[in-house]
Design an enzyme around this catalytic site. Structure first.
Site, PDB file in Angstrom:
ATOM      1  N   CYS A   1       3.285   1.670   2.812  1.00 10.65           N
ATOM      2  CA  CYS A   1       4.515   0.881   2.652  1.00 10.65           C
ATOM      3  C   CYS A   1       5.548   1.664   1.856  1.00 10.65           C
ATOM      4  CB  CYS A   1       4.216  -0.432   1.939  1.00 10.65           C
ATOM      5  SG  CYS A   1       3.102  -1.536   2.827  1.00 10.65           S
TER       6      CYS A   1
ATOM      7  N   ASP B   1      26.740 -26.279  14.593  1.00  7.94           N
ATOM      8  CA  ASP B   1      27.575 -25.151  14.984  1.00  7.94           C
ATOM      9  C   ASP B   1      27.416 -23.941  14.069  1.00  7.94           C
ATOM     10  OD1 ASP B   1      28.755 -26.599  17.101  1.00  7.94           O
ATOM     11  OD2 ASP B   1      30.070 -27.609  15.676  1.00  7.94           O
TER      12      ASP B   1
ATOM     13  N   CYS C   1      45.495  -5.307 -17.967  1.00  3.65           N
ATOM     14  CA  CYS C   1      46.211  -4.720 -16.843  1.00  3.65           C
ATOM     15  C   CYS C   1      45.230  -4.259 -15.774  1.00  3.65           C
ATOM     16  CB  CYS C   1      47.071  -3.534 -17.299  1.00  3.65           C
ATOM     17  SG  CYS C   1      46.107  -2.144 -17.939  1.00  3.65           S
TER      18      CYS C   1
ATOM     19  N   ASP D   1      35.067 -26.921  18.637  1.00  2.00           N
ATOM     20  CA  ASP D   1      33.980 -27.653  19.272  1.00  2.00           C
ATOM     21  C   ASP D   1      34.534 -29.036  19.611  1.00  2.00           C
ATOM     22  OD1 ASP D   1      31.208 -28.431  19.902  1.00  2.00           O
ATOM     23  OD2 ASP D   1      31.419 -29.676  18.125  1.00  2.00           O
TER      24      ASP D   1
ATOM     25  N   CYS E   1       0.843  -1.199   0.000  1.00  2.00           N
ATOM     26  CA  CYS E   1       0.000   0.000   0.000  1.00  2.00           C
ATOM     27  C   CYS E   1       0.878   1.250   0.000  1.00  2.00           C
ATOM     28  CB  CYS E   1      -0.931   0.015   1.215  1.00  2.00           C
ATOM     29  SG  CYS E   1      -0.025   0.024   2.793  1.00  2.00           S
TER      30      CYS E   1
END
Length: 847
Positions: free
Chosen positions: A26, A715, A90, A512, A23
């Site tokens: 928004c 993890d 280059c 871990d 709308c």
């Protein structure tokens, strides 16, 4: 990686889609959020088209706009484009293309790579794809669409091979016509009597005519490629290397033409020809490009080897028979047959038959692995003995091998933060060189000795030729290509280039525990039988009772008994006592298995066995007691065993000067026992899965940049939080999105290898950049003649051309030294800890 408007000269408009607009309110909310971003000059959002047009100032990182839109409750969809670019030579070319693509509406990020001759572009609209190609064309280069298909990759390789053949042909032709001029002109200066001999067979004007014909063939034959690229770039006021070579060689040639056909218009004493200089300049630079192309081909050998692992065809079941079809025609669900010696075409699951398959290219395991019904097979691996039929589950770009290739390509095409230094320099370098050449000409013309015009021309040409920024453009990407390729051979996949640079800054490596430092599954480690009992009998009884339980500890005891070949007995009665243990009756004998408190509850005397249990607990093992018919029969210990390679890997990290930390949910007593045994410096114990991120933040605050090593499944938040996330892969699990680095061998030895290679690659890049910059800083003044007043020395254009060509070759050669990088630790297999080490076997069997 450069952002959309990085270093552009003026504000520009970006158009992109916004998802979720419903709308007018928004639209207002989105416009307000975008306009609040620093660097945004104006914003206009269209509800009907769901697009935004935003005017941004140079240097704005588009991610800030995306965050603003998302913060307002909407989304910015994006797609990715990898596109080849032909004609770049280059760093100035790279800069020009990046700026052109960045100015295209709908482009959020762009990184152009000279070594891979490609651009990596993030798009915010599908319409921007055509705009990217048009921007490349307007920059003076040719866009080449690339896909993941094998045919497209092969076509790209053939195009590069064709360019190499073209360079070789042009260099050969230039050398053939340059050599007579060089011998005749330079030989007369060094060979006694040669000048008199030449004057005896031809006068000077005739000799100049011969030089003219030969040099003109070189200038506008093999040398035409410099005009095709250099002149348009000059007309766009965006000169590049081709422009410098074109101007320098043309100046020498044109002056010589005037001296040959109209010498009267030149000042007295300046009638000299430099045909040999113009021809030698073109020839030497073509030689440099030829050597450069060959060396660049060697930097991509890792990709070529990976591509070579692909099967060319597959035997697919069609109408009750297996038919040979091209690999691209295989689809998910097809049933394929693999015979002895064949390569497995695509990923799948065995349905019938059995064999042994060599998976060294994935896991580094030197021993072929048994494959039977229900087992997974991976495309590119090699079938050894038997024959089997399997169902395709992943084809094309979804296969493990394709994922590996894509990871390596993405890493090789990355732009590291250190490249920003080069980008800033090359933005003004070529124009500055042209100004320096012009200043050199003027100074020599005004203040130089007679013939001043000739001195001015020669020195100005030398400045133009020697100052090409080729080496600057190749310094970083070639090292990245070779470094990441060598990493792939060692089973280390860098998912992005930034990780390659930031990994070398790591101060502490946090692991871990479960599944990373340890095997990730409990195992029976100790079974201490008491006097009066037989080990096999007691273990059989205990395992039979534990077989009725679903507890992981029970599974470990049962597996331990099976490993010893023991037979389980029928259980007459079974009862689990929560918090204490289990009770069972087997063949009329009663069993009680549990902790010491359970033994006390059952009035079982443990006596001196308690000291055995305490020693096991101190060794980070879980002790249990087993009683048979009311008497203590055994002390049992179960633990998650530390991988055999873990101590070696930790020692290697210490040797690199790094601290090692462990993050675990174990109680502090157990965690510190494991840490003491392994020599781990820091321990974060009793950490819940959701607490790993906070643990990493504490480690970073205490020790500095932290890399986290985990299994990539549980993890993910910690891998994303770490400065560098390193995931342990296990063959088929390579697309771990949260990690920056994936270790294919499933083994922590790869951590030290990854960090060591990061350090070696960054050292190599610094060497290359030093050479590239120091070369230009030191030799441009020499070419301009700064040493002449004190020493009488000048740098001829021919020597300048040779030095320029060799600078790029030197940088490439230095980068190729990374191919000989020796891993701190040998690569071990993903499957068996006790398997022989196989340095360099992971990912590519031929490495």
């Amino acid at each position: 990686m450069n952002t959309l408007a990085a270093d552009t000269s003026s504000a520009n408009v970006k158009r992109f889609r916004i998802e979720g607009l419903t709308c007018a309110s928004c639209v207002k909310r989105a416009e307000k959020a975008i306009a609040a971003v620093d660097g945004v000059e104006s914003a206009s959002v269209n509800l009907a088209t769901e697009t935004a047009d935003v005017t941004v100032r140079p240097g704005l990182d588009f991610s800030s706009i995306v965050k603003a839109v998302e913060g307002a409750g909407y989304g910015v969809p994006a797609s990715h484009l990898d596109i080849g670019i032909e004609g770049m030579t280059c760093a100035s070319c790279v800069r020009r293309v990046e700026q052109a693509i960045a100015a295209v509406p709908g482009v959020s990020k762009v990184a152009v790579n000279l070594a891979t001759e490609s651009a990596s572009v993030d798009l915010l609209s599908d319409e921007a794809r055509n705009g990217v190609e048009e921007a490349i064309r307007k920059s003076g280069y040719t866009p080449v669409r690339r896909t993941d298909g094998a045919a497209a990759r092969d076509a790209h390789e053939e195009a590069k091979a064709a360019e190499f053949r073209s360079l070789k042909r042009d260099f050969t032709l230039a050398a053939i016509f340059t050599l007579p001029i060089f011998i005749l002109e330079m030989g007369s200066h060094f060979v006694p009597g040669m000048h008199e001999w030449l004057m005896g067979i031809a006068d000077r004007s005739t000799l100049y005519m011969v030089y003219f014909v030969l040099a003109t063939i070189v200038q506008f034959g093999p040398g035409l490629r410099f005009y095709r690229k250099g002149f348009p770039a000059l007309m766009r006021f965006a000169p590049d290397m081709n422009s410098l070579v074109m101007l320098g060689s043309t100046a020498a040639w044109a002056y010589s033409v005037v001296a040959t056909f109209a010498p009267g218009i030149l000042p007295s004493g300046t009638v000299n020809v430099y045909f040999e200089a113009s021809a030698v300049i073109v020839t030497l630079i073509l030689l440099g490009r030829l050597l450069e192309a060959r060396a660049k081909g060697r930097t991509g050998e890792a990709i070529k080897r990976l591509m070579g692992l692909r099967a060319k065809s597959a035997r697919v079941l069609k109408d009750d028979s297996f038919v040979e079809v091209p690999l691209d025609e295989v689809v998910v669900g097809d049933r394929l047959q693999v015979r002895p010696g064949d390569k497995v075409p695509v990923d799948g699951v065995v349905e019938s038959g059995s064999s042994y398959v060599d998976e060294a290219m994935i896991s580094g395991e030197p021993v072929p692995l048994s494959k039977a019904e229900g087992d997974e097979v991976i495309g590119g691996t090699i079938n050894k003995t038997g024959s089997f039929v399997y169902r395709a589950t992943k084809v094309g770009s979804d296969t493990v091998l394709a994922q590996i290739i894509r990871m390596v390509e993405n890493a090789q095409g990355a732009k590291l933060p250190i490249q920003a230094v080069v980008d800033r320099v090359t933005a003004w370098f070529v124009p500055a060189v042209m100004l320096a050449a012009a200043a050199t000409f003027v100074v020599w013309l005004v203040f130089g000795p007679d013939p001043a015009f000739a001195f001015a021309l020669v020195n100005a040409v030398a400045v133009l030729i020697i100052a090409c920024p080729c080496a600057m453009g190749l310094a970083t990407p070639t090292s990245i290509m070779v470094g990441t390729g060598r990493a792939a051979q060692l089973g280390v996949l860098f998912r992005n280039g930034e990780a390659l640079q930031s990994l070398r800054n790591t101060s502490v490596v946090a692991f871990d525990k479960t599944g990373t430092l340890t095997l990730g599954r409990p195992a029976l480690t100790d079974f201490v039988v008491q006097n009066g009992f037989e080990r096999a009998e007691v273990l059989s009884l205990v395992a039979s009772a534990e077989a009725m339980s679903e507890h992981p500890v029970a599974e470990a005891i049962v597996q331990g008994a099976r490993d010893e070949g023991l037979t389980l007995k029928p259980v007459d009665a079974f009862d689990a006592v929560p918090g204490f243990g289990i009770a069972a009756t087997i063949g009329g004998r009663s069993l009680h298995i549990g902790a010491d408190r359970y033994m006390r509850q059952q009035n079982v005397e443990i006596g001196k066995a308690s000291s055995d249990a305490e020693k096991l607990a101190a060794d980070a093992k879980t002790p249990l007691y087993a009683a048979v018919d009311g008497k203590l029969a055994a002390v049992i210990a179960v633990a998650d065993p530390v991988k055999e390679s873990t101590p070696t890997a930790i020692a290697a990290l210490h040797a690199l000067g790094l601290e090692v930390a462990m993050i675990t949910g174990d109680n502090r007593h157990t965690a510190e026992a494991i840490a003491a045994k392994l020599g781990i410096d820091r321990v974060e114990a009793e950490v819940l899965p959701e607490g790993k991120v906070e643990a990493l933040k504490r480690l970073r605050k205490q020790a500095g940049p932290v890399s986290f090593v985990g299994d990539g499944i549980n993890d993910a938040p910690a891998l994303a939080e770490a400065d560098v996330g390193i995931a342990i892969g296990t063959g088929t699990d390579v697309a771990i999105e949260s990690a920056d680095v994936v270790l294919m061998a499933g083994d922590v030895t790869g951590v030290a290898n990854a960090i060591g290679l990061s350090q070696a690659t960054m050292k190599n890049i610094r060497q290359n950049l030093f050479w590239a910059f120091a070369y230009n800083v030191s030799l441009i003044p020499v070419a301009a003649g700064v040493l002449y007043p004190a020493t009488g020395m000048l740098l001829s254009p021919m020597l300048a051309a040779g030095a320029m060509a060799l600078s790029s070759v030197f940088v490439l050669g230095n980068a190729l030294r990374l191919k000989r990088f020796r891993a701190p630790l040998p690569v071990r297999s993903a499957g068996q800890e006790g398997a022989p080490a196989s340095e360099g076997r992971a990912v590519t069997a031929s490495a």
